[in-house]
Design a protein around this motif. Structure first.
Motif, PDB file in Angstrom:
ATOM      1  N   ARG A 164       0.844  -1.200   0.000  1.00 55.70           N
ATOM      2  CA  ARG A 164       0.000   0.000   0.000  1.00 55.70           C
ATOM      3  C   ARG A 164       0.881   1.252   0.000  1.00 55.70           C
ATOM      4  O   ARG A 164       1.986   1.246   0.538  1.00 55.70           O
ATOM      5  N   TYR A 165       0.346   2.312  -0.632  1.00 54.14           N
ATOM      6  CA  TYR A 165       1.126   3.515  -0.910  1.00 54.14           C
ATOM      7  C   TYR A 165       0.472   4.753  -0.305  1.00 54.14           C
ATOM      8  O   TYR A 165      -0.751   4.861  -0.245  1.00 54.14           O
ATOM      9  N   ASN A 166       1.331   5.712   0.099  1.00 55.94           N
ATOM     10  CA  ASN A 166       0.850   6.984   0.634  1.00 55.94           C
ATOM     11  C   ASN A 166       1.794   8.115   0.220  1.00 55.94           C
ATOM     12  O   ASN A 166       3.013   7.983   0.403  1.00 55.94           O
ATOM     13  N   PRO A 167       1.232   9.215  -0.303  1.00 56.76           N
ATOM     14  CA  PRO A 167      -0.124   9.343  -0.825  1.00 56.76           C
ATOM     15  C   PRO A 167      -0.324   8.419  -2.028  1.00 56.76           C
ATOM     16  O   PRO A 167       0.652   8.090  -2.717  1.00 56.76           O
ATOM     17  N   PRO A 168      -1.564   8.029  -2.303  1.00 59.34           N
ATOM     18  CA  PRO A 168      -1.807   7.146  -3.439  1.00 59.34           C
ATOM     19  C   PRO A 168      -1.597   7.861  -4.764  1.00 59.34           C
ATOM     20  O   PRO A 168      -1.582   9.091  -4.822  1.00 59.34           O
ATOM     21  N   GLY A 169      -1.416   7.096  -5.821  1.00 62.53           N
ATOM     22  CA  GLY A 169      -1.243   7.660  -7.159  1.00 62.53           C
ATOM     23  C   GLY A 169      -2.292   7.137  -8.115  1.00 62.53           C
ATOM     24  O   GLY A 169      -3.413   6.825  -7.718  1.00 62.53           O
TER      25      GLY A 169
END
Length: 217
Positions: A164-169
């Motif tokens: 999971r990624y932050n911030p999302p793209g």
């Protein structure tokens, strides 16, 4: 009387020592596994990000905990990925997520590589509706994303990776590299396909692609 008590106490102490040693070994094994996951994921992501001149990612323990929890949930769902039978598409647990799965024992680096291989299908333009054929790759290199955290889990017949990624793209109509970033050159588009005989599949929150290699899906 005293001898029986002495024996009982001795046995209790021995069992406690064995349990302590076993728990310590388990903790060391888990720590090594987590360290390997973090190092592999960051190295592979940041190598791809450096190639298109976007800042490197750092590891997020909170994202890793979320990812691990969802990986465990998926592993208990009875999904199957064996040679010749890996066609089930695993459901997403979040929109800022990349998923990959393969047969039990499928290497972690190869699961991450399955996302990277999509760059050969990326045309360099803005993200289309639905994410396009390279949604996993563009999520990895999205210019404003700063953190990643991942978890892995094995079911009876499946190996699962969640990141999971932050911030999302992967915003529709926007380019992953941002202003001033370098587009992929021809020499960077030659990612090899999944090897014949391997079992791997992958799914991204930004892409609707599902690729089958060998016995995988």
């Amino acid at each position: 009387m005293y001898k029986k008590i002495s024996v009982a106490i001795t046995m209790t102490l021995v069992m406690a020592a064995l349990l302590t040693v076993s728990w310590s070994a388990l903790q060391r094994s888990q720590a090594q596994s987590n360290s390997q996951l973090q190092n592999t994921v960051l190295s592979m992501h940041n190598q791809e990000r450096a190639a298109v001149r976007v800042p490197p990612l750092t590891w997020s323990s909170s994202l890793a905990a979320e990812s691990q929890g969802y990986a465990n949930t998926l592993a208990s769902g009875g999904y199957v990925c064996t040679f010749g039978n890996c066609n089930t598409r695993l459901p997403h647990g979040a929109s800022n997520e990349n998923l990959a799965w393969g047969s039990v024992g499928y290497p972690l680096a190869d699961l991450v590589q399955s996302w990277i291989n999509e760059k050969s299908r990326y045309d360099g333009g803005p993200v289309p509706s639905g994410g396009g054929p390279a949604g996993h790759y563009t999520a990895m290199v999205w210019h404003s994303t700063a953190e990643v955290g991942c978890g892995t889990s094995s079911g009876a017949q499946i190996e699962i990776l969640v990141c999971r990624y932050n911030p999302p793209g992967n915003f529709v109509g926007q380019a992953p590299f941002g202003g001033g970033a370098q587009a992929i050159g021809e020499e960077e588009n030659g990612a090899p396909p999944v090897e014949e005989g391997a079992a791997a599949s992958h799914e991204s929150g930004g892409g609707g692609n599902n690729s089958v290699g060998g016995g995988g899906g």
